[in-house]
Design a protein around this motif. Structure first.
Motif, short mmCIF file in Angstrom:
data_model
loop_
_atom_site.label_atom_id
_atom_site.label_comp_id
_atom_site.label_asym_id
_atom_site.label_seq_id
_atom_site.Cartn_x
_atom_site.Cartn_y
_atom_site.Cartn_z
N PHE A 34 0.83 -1.20 0.00
CA PHE A 34 0.00 0.00 0.00
C PHE A 34 0.87 1.26 0.00
O PHE A 34 0.62 2.20 -0.76
N LEU A 35 1.90 1.27 0.84
CA LEU A 35 2.78 2.44 0.89
C LEU A 35 3.51 2.65 -0.43
O LEU A 35 3.73 3.79 -0.84
N ASP A 36 3.86 1.56 -1.10
CA ASP A 36 4.49 1.69 -2.43
C ASP A 36 3.54 2.39 -3.41
O ASP A 36 3.96 3.25 -4.19
N ALA A 37 2.27 2.03 -3.35
CA ALA A 37 1.28 2.66 -4.22
C ALA A 37 1.12 4.14 -3.86
O ALA A 37 1.03 5.00 -4.75
N VAL A 38 1.12 4.45 -2.56
CA VAL A 38 1.01 5.85 -2.12
C VAL A 38 2.22 6.65 -2.60
O VAL A 38 2.09 7.78 -3.08
N ILE A 39 3.40 6.06 -2.51
CA ILE A 39 4.63 6.73 -2.96
C ILE A 39 4.54 7.02 -4.46
O ILE A 39 4.89 8.13 -4.90
N GLN A 40 4.07 6.06 -5.24
CA GLN A 40 3.95 6.28 -6.69
C GLN A 40 2.98 7.44 -6.97
O GLN A 40 3.25 8.27 -7.83
N ASP A 41 1.88 7.48 -6.22
CA ASP A 41 0.93 8.59 -6.39
C ASP A 41 1.58 9.93 -6.04
O ASP A 41 1.42 10.91 -6.75
N TYR A 42 2.31 9.96 -4.94
CA TYR A 42 2.98 11.20 -4.52
C TYR A 42 3.94 11.67 -5.60
O TYR A 42 3.98 12.86 -5.92
N GLU A 43 4.72 10.76 -6.15
CA GLU A 43 5.67 11.14 -7.20
C GLU A 43 4.94 11.66 -8.43
O GLU A 43 5.36 12.65 -9.03
N LEU A 44 3.85 11.00 -8.79
CA LEU A 44 3.06 11.44 -9.94
C LEU A 44 2.45 12.81 -9.68
O LEU A 44 2.49 13.70 -10.53
N PHE A 45 1.88 13.00 -8.48
CA PHE A 45 1.31 14.30 -8.14
C PHE A 45 2.37 15.39 -8.18
O PHE A 45 2.11 16.49 -8.67
N GLN A 46 3.55 15.09 -7.69
CA GLN A 46 4.62 16.09 -7.69
C GLN A 46 5.00 16.48 -9.11
O GLN A 46 5.19 17.65 -9.42
N ARG A 47 5.10 15.49 -10.01
CA ARG A 47 5.42 15.79 -11.41
C ARG A 47 4.31 16.64 -12.04
O ARG A 47 4.58 17.59 -12.77
N LYS A 48 3.05 16.29 -11.74
CA LYS A 48 1.93 17.06 -12.29
C LYS A 48 1.93 18.48 -11.77
O LYS A 48 1.69 19.43 -12.52
N VAL A 49 2.20 18.64 -10.48
CA VAL A 49 2.24 19.99 -9.90
C VAL A 49 3.34 20.81 -10.57
O VAL A 49 3.13 21.97 -10.93
#
Length: 104
Positions: A34-49
């Motif tokens: 689950f944390l791996d999935a959250v990390i991937q989302d965070y990285e994606l959100f950061q790139r989008k931002v």
């Protein structure tokens, strides 16, 4: 987003988070997945931002350029020529809508 709110965790902090275990604790593998999935989302959100911030800055620069260009050109245009342009466009529109019957 409210200026006073900020992102509390980085992807690295989530990755390095260590949970205490107890006899009836969570399944460590499930938590890790689950944390791996959250990390991937965070990285994606950061790139989008970052992309949106770059796009926003570019659009602000473009608006500034257009605004400056418009301010420089506005005094050169007279009211009479603007009215003529509007009347010409209106005439063309009437021809398209009503056909040439209006002018026969």
């Amino acid at each position: 987003m409210n200026q006073q709110q900020s992102i509390r965790f980085t992807a690295k902090e989530i990755l390095e988070k260590d949970f205490k275990t107890s006899m009836r604790g969570y399944n460590p593998d499930e938590v890790d997945k689950f944390l791996d999935a959250v990390i991937q989302d965070y990285e994606l959100f950061q790139r989008k931002v970052e992309l949106l911030e770059q796009e926003n800055a570019a659009l602000k620069r473009e608006v500034k350029k257009v605004s400056e260009r418009t301010q420089r050109q506005a005094p050169a245009q007279t009211v009479g020529s603007t009215n003529y342009d509007i009347l010409q466009r209106l005439s063309n529109l009437e021809k398209k809508v009503f056909g040439n019957k209006l002018y026969e």
